[in-house]
Scaffold this motif. Structure first.
Motif, PDB file in Angstrom:
ATOM      1  N   TYR A   1      66.747 -19.528 116.690  1.00 13.11           N
ATOM      2  CA  TYR A   1      68.105 -19.330 117.186  1.00 13.11           C
ATOM      3  C   TYR A   1      69.098 -19.402 116.029  1.00 13.11           C
ATOM      4  O   TYR A   1      69.001 -20.276 115.166  1.00 13.11           O
ATOM      5  N   GLU A   2      70.066 -18.529 116.081  1.00  8.46           N
ATOM      6  CA  GLU A   2      71.008 -18.442 114.969  1.00  8.46           C
ATOM      7  C   GLU A   2      72.189 -19.406 115.119  1.00  8.46           C
ATOM      8  O   GLU A   2      72.708 -19.903 114.124  1.00  8.46           O
ATOM      9  N   TYR A   3      72.586 -19.669 116.335  1.00 10.99           N
ATOM     10  CA  TYR A   3      73.774 -20.492 116.561  1.00 10.99           C
ATOM     11  C   TYR A   3      73.450 -21.624 117.536  1.00 10.99           C
ATOM     12  O   TYR A   3      72.659 -21.446 118.474  1.00 10.99           O
ATOM     13  N   TRP A   4      74.146 -22.747 117.310  1.00 12.64           N
ATOM     14  CA  TRP A   4      73.931 -23.935 118.135  1.00 12.64           C
ATOM     15  C   TRP A   4      75.250 -24.558 118.540  1.00 12.64           C
ATOM     16  O   TRP A   4      76.233 -24.522 117.777  1.00 12.64           O
ATOM     17  N   GLY A   5      75.255 -25.120 119.741  1.00  8.27           N
ATOM     18  CA  GLY A   5      76.400 -25.898 120.177  1.00  8.27           C
ATOM     19  C   GLY A   5      76.347 -27.298 119.586  1.00  8.27           C
ATOM     20  O   GLY A   5      75.394 -27.683 118.917  1.00  8.27           O
ATOM     21  N   GLN A   6      77.374 -28.074 119.890  1.00 12.27           N
ATOM     22  CA  GLN A   6      77.517 -29.401 119.306  1.00 12.27           C
ATOM     23  C   GLN A   6      76.701 -30.452 120.053  1.00 12.27           C
ATOM     24  O   GLN A   6      76.491 -31.550 119.534  1.00 12.27           O
ATOM     25  N   GLY A   7      76.244 -30.130 121.233  1.00 13.30           N
ATOM     26  CA  GLY A   7      75.455 -31.074 122.014  1.00 13.30           C
ATOM     27  C   GLY A   7      76.302 -31.848 123.002  1.00 13.30           C
ATOM     28  O   GLY A   7      77.479 -32.128 122.750  1.00 13.30           O
ATOM     29  N   THR A   8      75.702 -32.169 124.136  1.00  9.23           N
ATOM     30  CA  THR A   8      76.379 -32.967 125.147  1.00  9.23           C
ATOM     31  C   THR A   8      75.377 -33.982 125.700  1.00  9.23           C
ATOM     32  O   THR A   8      74.221 -33.642 125.980  1.00  9.23           O
ATOM     33  N   GLN A   9      75.831 -35.200 125.852  1.00 16.12           N
ATOM     34  CA  GLN A   9      74.947 -36.286 126.276  1.00 16.12           C
ATOM     35  C   GLN A   9      74.754 -36.262 127.784  1.00 16.12           C
ATOM     36  O   GLN A   9      75.726 -36.180 128.538  1.00 16.12           O
TER      37      GLN A   9
END
Length: 125
Positions: free
Chosen positions: A112-120
């Motif tokens: 994958y080229e792009y990623w989000g910041q993450g959510t708990q």
């Protein structure tokens, strides 16, 4: 460049539902793959689900089949992960990922080229 903004994480009791959203901006999502991954403390990041933007096909990790549903809203360039019957072992940071192609194997995080910041997501038992 694509920006991914996740939302919807939080604390939920075991057995309850939660819906995550991942809004993509910066690129038209005509041919793309969006996936959800998660990482629990002390564990490696693992694949959860994916959706192919061109035809809406979906793919799930076995442990979430029947409980989680990935979907998309083309008008909003947003993917969703509806999580039902949550278990304590679903507790993790959830990440959405985007690749501007119809991936052959959407479970491969490194492609994958792009990623989000993450959510708990925390599920209390």
């Amino acid at each position: 460049q694509v920006q991914l903004v996740e939302s919807g994480g939080g604390l939920v009791q075991a057995g309850g539902p939660l819906r995550l959203s991942c809004a993509a901006s910066g690129r038209t999502l005509r041919r793309a793959t969006m996936g959800w991954f998660r990482q629990a403390p002390g564990k490696e990041r693992e694949f959860v689900a994916a959706i192919w933007w061109s035809d809406g096909n979906t793919y799930y990790q076995d442990s979430v089949k029947g409980r989680f549903t990935i979907s998309k809203d083309n008008t909003k360039n947003t993917a969703y992960l509806q999580m039902n019957s949550l278990k304590a072992e679903d507790t993790a940071v959830y990440y959405c990922a985007f690749d501007p192609s119809n991936m052959l194997d959407a479970a491969r995080a490194w492609e994958y080229e792009y990623w989000g910041q993450g959510t708990q997501v925390t599920v209390s038992s």
